[in-house]
Design a protein around this motif. Structure first.
Motif, short mmCIF file in Angstrom:
data_model
loop_
_atom_site.label_atom_id
_atom_site.label_comp_id
_atom_site.label_asym_id
_atom_site.label_seq_id
_atom_site.Cartn_x
_atom_site.Cartn_y
_atom_site.Cartn_z
N ASP A 146 0.83 -1.21 0.00
CA ASP A 146 0.00 0.00 0.00
C ASP A 146 0.86 1.25 0.00
O ASP A 146 0.41 2.32 -0.44
N ALA A 147 2.07 1.14 0.53
CA ALA A 147 2.96 2.29 0.64
C ALA A 147 4.37 1.81 0.98
O ALA A 147 4.58 0.63 1.29
N TYR A 148 5.29 2.75 0.95
CA TYR A 148 6.69 2.47 1.27
C TYR A 148 7.21 3.50 2.27
O TYR A 148 6.80 4.66 2.24
N ILE A 149 8.12 3.04 3.11
CA ILE A 149 8.95 3.92 3.93
C ILE A 149 10.37 3.59 3.51
O ILE A 149 10.76 2.42 3.49
N VAL A 150 11.14 4.61 3.16
CA VAL A 150 12.48 4.35 2.67
C VAL A 150 13.50 5.24 3.38
O VAL A 150 13.32 6.44 3.49
N ASN A 151 14.52 4.58 3.90
CA ASN A 151 15.71 5.27 4.37
C ASN A 151 16.74 5.07 3.27
O ASN A 151 17.39 4.03 3.20
N PRO A 152 16.86 6.06 2.37
CA PRO A 152 17.79 5.86 1.25
C PRO A 152 19.24 5.80 1.69
O PRO A 152 20.08 5.26 0.97
N ALA A 153 19.54 6.33 2.88
CA ALA A 153 20.88 6.26 3.46
C ALA A 153 21.92 6.69 2.42
O ALA A 153 21.86 7.81 1.93
N GLY A 154 22.82 5.80 2.05
CA GLY A 154 23.88 6.12 1.11
C GLY A 154 23.41 6.47 -0.29
O GLY A 154 24.20 6.90 -1.13
N LEU A 155 22.13 6.30 -0.57
CA LEU A 155 21.57 6.67 -1.88
C LEU A 155 20.85 8.03 -1.86
O LEU A 155 20.32 8.46 -2.86
N THR A 156 20.86 8.69 -0.71
CA THR A 156 20.08 9.92 -0.54
C THR A 156 20.37 10.97 -1.60
O THR A 156 19.45 11.60 -2.10
N VAL A 157 21.63 11.14 -1.97
CA VAL A 157 21.96 12.20 -2.92
C VAL A 157 22.22 11.69 -4.34
O VAL A 157 22.37 12.50 -5.27
N ASN A 158 22.24 10.35 -4.53
CA ASN A 158 22.54 9.85 -5.87
C ASN A 158 21.74 8.61 -6.26
O ASN A 158 22.09 7.94 -7.21
#
Length: 180
Positions: free
Chosen positions: A86-98
């Motif tokens: 139904d939805a996502y929660i994402v901690n992009p961590a090392g992907l936050t800026v790229n």
């Protein structure tokens, strides 16, 4: 059980058991070895996942967890689960800026997603909740339904509860999407 997980549940307007995927990106596997004032006392990534599953259960939602240090694995997870979440929660961590490929995959699910961080990734250097090498301009923030950050593991509680209530709200996220 932690105090946050045992907190009383905010009244929901629906009894639907939403399925929310929690995605942890690169470098979260180093949980417990990072600055405690920023990242808190959770000792391992498995402890964080168990904490979030328990919080979700308290709020009447199923939290499906996934983590990887490899963006390709994250993409495959998003692609494989898009029809069942139904939805996502994402901690992009090392992907936050790229992490453009991950962002693209999330956007193309047409599902709401909340960006989450233990630290305040936009805080000025030296701020007590800032990332050690920041501030960051997140690629995800302009596309996210919402953002929860700077509150260590409590950011996860806020994201799970807020997203659950938003999904329950028929006039907001619970409404049938126009593109469906």
């Amino acid at each position: 059980m932690t105090d946050a997980a045992s907190a009383s549940v905010y009244p929901r307007t629906s009894s639907k058991r939403h399925r929310i995927a929690l995605i942890e990106g690169p470098n979260t596997s180093n949980m417990g070895k990072r600055t405690k004032s920023v990242y808190g006392e959770i000792g391992t990534l498995d402890e964080l996942k168990a904490f979030c599953v328990e919080v979700g259960a308290r709020f009447g939602v199923e939290i499906v967890t996934f983590s990887s240090n490899h963006e390709g694995d994250i993409l495959e997870f998003v692609h494989e689960t898009a029809d069942e979440m139904d939805a996502y929660i994402v901690n992009p961590a090392g992907l936050t800026v790229n992490g453009m490929a991950t962002l693209h995959a999330l956007v193309e699910t047409y599902k709401p997603f909340v960006e989450i961080h233990f630290a305040n990734v936009t805080a000025a250097p030296g701020h007590p909740r800032a990332v050690p090498v920041g501030p960051w301009d997140s690629l995800f923030t302009p596309y996210a339904t919402g953002v929860s950050m700077g509150l260590r593991e409590h950011s996860y509680v806020g994201a799970i509860l807020s997203l659950t209530l938003a999904l329950d709200d028929e006039g907001f996220l619970g409404a049938k999407a126009a593109h469906s």
